[in-house]
Scaffold this active site. Sequence first.
Site, PDB file in Angstrom:
ATOM      1  N   CYS A 176     -15.882  18.731 -24.540  1.00 23.19           N
ATOM      2  CA  CYS A 176     -15.428  19.997 -23.940  1.00 23.19           C
ATOM      3  C   CYS A 176     -15.013  20.995 -25.025  1.00 23.19           C
ATOM      4  O   CYS A 176     -15.863  21.462 -25.764  1.00 23.19           O
ATOM      5  CB  CYS A 176     -14.311  19.705 -22.928  1.00 23.19           C
ATOM      6  SG  CYS A 176     -14.019  21.096 -21.823  1.00 23.19           S
ATOM      7  N   HIS A 223     -17.208  15.662 -19.396  1.00 22.78           N
ATOM      8  CA  HIS A 223     -16.178  14.696 -19.779  1.00 22.78           C
ATOM      9  C   HIS A 223     -16.641  13.275 -19.466  1.00 22.78           C
ATOM     10  O   HIS A 223     -16.512  12.835 -18.324  1.00 22.78           O
ATOM     11  CB  HIS A 223     -14.892  14.968 -18.997  1.00 22.78           C
ATOM     12  CG  HIS A 223     -14.206  16.219 -19.426  1.00 22.78           C
ATOM     13  ND1 HIS A 223     -13.189  16.218 -20.349  1.00 22.78           N
ATOM     14  CD2 HIS A 223     -14.399  17.512 -19.080  1.00 22.78           C
ATOM     15  CE1 HIS A 223     -12.780  17.469 -20.556  1.00 22.78           C
ATOM     16  NE2 HIS A 223     -13.503  18.273 -19.795  1.00 22.78           N
ATOM     17  N   GLU A 228     -15.194  10.634 -20.110  1.00 19.47           N
ATOM     18  CA  GLU A 228     -14.026   9.825 -19.736  1.00 19.47           C
ATOM     19  C   GLU A 228     -13.617  10.048 -18.291  1.00 19.47           C
ATOM     20  O   GLU A 228     -12.786   9.320 -17.755  1.00 19.47           O
ATOM     21  CB  GLU A 228     -12.868  10.118 -20.700  1.00 19.47           C
ATOM     22  CG  GLU A 228     -12.094  11.410 -20.472  1.00 19.47           C
ATOM     23  CD  GLU A 228     -12.769  12.688 -20.991  1.00 19.47           C
ATOM     24  OE1 GLU A 228     -13.979  12.658 -21.290  1.00 19.47           O
ATOM     25  OE2 GLU A 228     -12.083  13.720 -21.061  1.00 19.47           O
ATOM     26  N   ASP A 274      -0.530  10.829  -0.391  1.00 18.38           N
ATOM     27  CA  ASP A 274       0.800  11.420  -0.277  1.00 18.38           C
ATOM     28  C   ASP A 274       1.777  10.309  -0.635  1.00 18.38           C
ATOM     29  O   ASP A 274       1.794   9.262   0.010  1.00 18.38           O
ATOM     30  CB  ASP A 274       1.079  11.879   1.159  1.00 18.38           C
ATOM     31  CG  ASP A 274       0.306  13.147   1.522  1.00 18.38           C
ATOM     32  OD1 ASP A 274      -0.352  13.721   0.640  1.00 18.38           O
ATOM     33  OD2 ASP A 274       0.376  13.558   2.693  1.00 18.38           O
ATOM     34  N   ASP A 288       0.323  24.958   2.176  1.00 21.16           N
ATOM     35  CA  ASP A 288       0.627  24.224   3.412  1.00 21.16           C
ATOM     36  C   ASP A 288       0.886  25.209   4.542  1.00 21.16           C
ATOM     37  O   ASP A 288       2.035  25.423   4.931  1.00 21.16           O
ATOM     38  CB  ASP A 288       1.887  23.362   3.218  1.00 21.16           C
ATOM     39  CG  ASP A 288       1.775  22.410   2.041  1.00 21.16           C
ATOM     40  OD1 ASP A 288       0.803  21.645   2.004  1.00 21.16           O
ATOM     41  OD2 ASP A 288       2.658  22.441   1.168  1.00 21.16           O
TER      42      ASP A 288
HETATM   43  O1  1PR Z   1       5.989  21.989  -2.983  1.00 15.33           O
HETATM   44  O2  1PR Z   1       5.115  21.878  -5.291  1.00 15.33           O
HETATM   45  O3  1PR Z   1       6.847  20.251  -4.527  1.00 15.33           O
HETATM   46  O4  1PR Z   1       4.526  20.143  -3.719  1.00 15.33           O
HETATM   47  C1  1PR Z   1       4.675  19.266  -2.639  1.00 15.33           C
HETATM   48  C2  1PR Z   1       3.309  18.836  -2.238  1.00 15.33           C
HETATM   49  O5  1PR Z   1       3.465  17.843  -1.251  1.00 15.33           O
HETATM   50  C3  1PR Z   1       2.489  19.944  -1.640  1.00 15.33           C
HETATM   51  O6  1PR Z   1       1.202  19.910  -2.213  1.00 15.33           O
HETATM   52  C4  1PR Z   1       2.409  19.621  -0.149  1.00 15.33           C
HETATM   53  O7  1PR Z   1       1.090  19.863   0.335  1.00 15.33           O
HETATM   54  C5  1PR Z   1       2.704  18.155  -0.104  1.00 15.33           C
HETATM   55  N1  1PR Z   1       3.489  17.759   1.073  1.00 15.33           N
HETATM   56  C6  1PR Z   1       4.788  18.039   1.286  1.00 15.33           C
HETATM   57  N2  1PR Z   1       5.183  17.468   2.444  1.00 15.33           N
HETATM   58  C7  1PR Z   1       4.138  16.828   2.946  1.00 15.33           C
HETATM   59  C8  1PR Z   1       4.126  16.046   4.182  1.00 15.33           C
HETATM   60  O8  1PR Z   1       3.102  15.532   4.610  1.00 15.33           O
HETATM   61  N3  1PR Z   1       5.268  15.928   4.831  1.00 15.33           N
HETATM   62  N4  1PR Z   1       1.856  16.540   2.273  1.00 15.33           N
HETATM   63  C9  1PR Z   1       3.062  17.011   2.093  1.00 15.33           C
HETATM   64  C10 1PR Z   1       0.794  17.247   2.313  1.00 15.33           C
HETATM   65  C11 1PR Z   1      -1.175  17.219   3.412  1.00 15.33           C
HETATM   66  C12 1PR Z   1      -2.252  16.574   2.661  1.00 15.33           C
HETATM   67  C13 1PR Z   1      -2.918  15.521   3.523  1.00 15.33           C
HETATM   68  C14 1PR Z   1      -4.023  16.233   4.244  1.00 15.33           C
HETATM   69  C15 1PR Z   1      -5.090  15.333   4.747  1.00 15.33           C
HETATM   70  N5  1PR Z   1       0.012  16.552   3.143  1.00 15.33           N
HETATM   71  O9  1PR Z   1      -1.823  16.009   1.496  1.00 15.33           O
HETATM   72  O10 1PR Z   1      -3.335  14.570   2.637  1.00 15.33           O
HETATM   73  O11 1PR Z   1      -3.458  16.959   5.312  1.00 15.33           O
HETATM   74  O12 1PR Z   1      -4.598  14.463   5.690  1.00 15.33           O
HETATM   75  P1  1PR Z   1      -5.565  13.866   6.803  1.00 15.33           P
HETATM   76  O13 1PR Z   1      -6.873  13.617   6.162  1.00 15.33           O
HETATM   77  O14 1PR Z   1      -4.917  12.558   7.173  1.00 15.33           O
HETATM   78  O15 1PR Z   1      -5.615  14.851   7.914  1.00 15.33           O
HETATM   79  P2  1PR Z   1       5.698  21.117  -4.113  1.00 15.33           P
END
Ligand code: 1PR
Length: 569
Positions: free
Chosen positions: A84, A203, A205, A259, A417
């Site tokens: 890169c 990349h 790797e 998550d 979100d």
């Molecule tokens: O705000 O910079 O500290 O970052 C926190 C991060 O955590 C953010 O990216 C936010 O999207 C994520 N987050 C916070 N709370 C939740 C929660 O679920 N209570 N999760 C959360 C985000 C959404 C996706 C999920 C998709 C696909 N969850 O990560 O994986 O919706 O799901 P599915 O395929 O089952 O429908 P910060």
Amino acid sequence: AGEMPEVSLLDYGAGNIQSIRNAIVKAGFSPKDVVTPDDIRTAKVLVFPGVGAFGSAMETLTARGFAEPLKEYLAADRPFLGICIGMQTLFEASEESPGVAGLGVIPGTITRFKGAMAAVPQIGWNGVSPWRASPLLGDSEEACRAWSAPAAGASPSKLYFVHSFRAEVTDANRDWVLASTDYDGSRFIAAVQRGNVAATQFHPEKSGALGIALLRRFLVAATAVANGDAGALKAGAPAAGPWVASPTRLARRVVACLDVRSNDAGDLVVTKGDQYDVRESGGGAVRNLGKPVELCQRYYEEGADEVCFLNITAFREMPLEEQPMLEVLAGAAAAAFVPLTVGGGIRDYTDSAGKHWTSLDVAARYFRAGADKISVGSDAVRAALAWHASGGKATGASCIEQIARVYGSQAVVVSVDPRRVYVASPEDAPDKHVVEMTEPRRFGPAGERYAWYECTLSGGREGSGLDTNALARACEALGAGELLVNCVDEDGQKQGFDLDLIGDLCAAVGIPVVASSGAGKPQHFSEVFSRTRAEAALAAGIFHRREVPISAVKGELAAAGVEHRGDDA
Ligand code: 1PR
């Protein structure tokens, strides 16, 4: 480790050096860090994995006394692999950092993608078209042709690229070209070699089993050269163009998302919510779907193109005191040779001992532990609000700007979100960017056909008044390299991605968009790829619960004629 031949690794202090270290080990070699200029002089095989900006790479090489011994090493035609920025710095200059001289080994200037036909940066898996045989890509014409013209039924092999600048082929550098790749309407250099000096824009790797195999072929031959077999790295004679003329194509990516949060016993577990609620019904225990490193390894082996970790409660804790997250990342990076994105808690904060950390400090820890990209959620909303409040002025102080300046835009993902706010007609929300719902199942409770999408902070817990379109434009202007679009309403619902929202954001920005939330079956992936310009689609629940294997998603993409990365292990 004593029997593994040694490879010297030129680390100039920026970016994710851990991945290349892991990949060298995986390829059967022992990485040794270059610490002093003499370590370059005595190296047998030297790997230079550049990350970040051209200018900062050159400045650091010079400041640490590495530039001169490196030039001597290259002039002496000793075994070298640049990756890169480690390839780009071999050139004379780059538009990325005007006025900064490169190592000047290859004639020409690195230029920026125009972004006329595709998102910039190029992030993802693209093909390569070899021009001549070499240990790196394949020793025979037949092996090389297989890269771009695979056997019937197989999809072309792909390697991982992430960059905004590229080296175009010119008459002056043509004799260096080993392979080219096509993107944004232009053909650029994917790999170079002259004598024992080679370099790649992609990349290895981060390119899965194929990348490790390529790295291994190179290191075996390079070690043989260092041990006196002068012809071991020999490539074919310079060529006028690729063996297969048809352009390579970027794959749409399939991303597995983990998550992660501490459960009530204090262990980091993979969890998964329904509309962001991760507890069993009635406010019970945090759902536990497995161990983060184990799941990551499983998804890597099953063919995920990328894995994303979101530390979903880091906003309320001290992110760097979450040492287990750094350990998770280190374990994941040693097991999965595809890009890793990590988010959660990236912001300025003061720890319990009163020490102040900038978001850049927090990101740096994640990068060092093995992250390739970091993802910012809540703090990006704050940055976007400030950007709009100032009438669109960048102060340089936001987390996005700070991290992009050092690690490059391609390393900064903004994760949004949003939650729908229904309106009967666009006039009801005159200062918001209103989106028309095209599917009846997404209409509001009173049959509303319109909604604006409110960005939330702390994973849906706090509103912002900011609509997703305004957030996306601000974050792109501040230097974000990718937009990950979740949707609280669709999360865990398995009804498909919100195509109206995704389509709207693809039209708003020129950076890659990752669709997230709502995947329930393989057809949801082909649907989002055929109906929007999204470059990647992410799912969590269906993969964790083993309802849909990643191979079934890839199979569906193949059947639907969507360019993707096939099974090349
Ligand atoms: O705000 O910079 O500290 O970052 C926190 C991060 O955590 C953010 O990216 C936010 O999207 C994520 N987050 C916070 N709370 C939740 C929660 O679920 N209570 N999760 C959360 C985000 C959404 C996706 C999920 C998709 C696909 N969850 O990560 O994986 O919706 O799901 P599915 O395929 O089952 O429908 P910060």
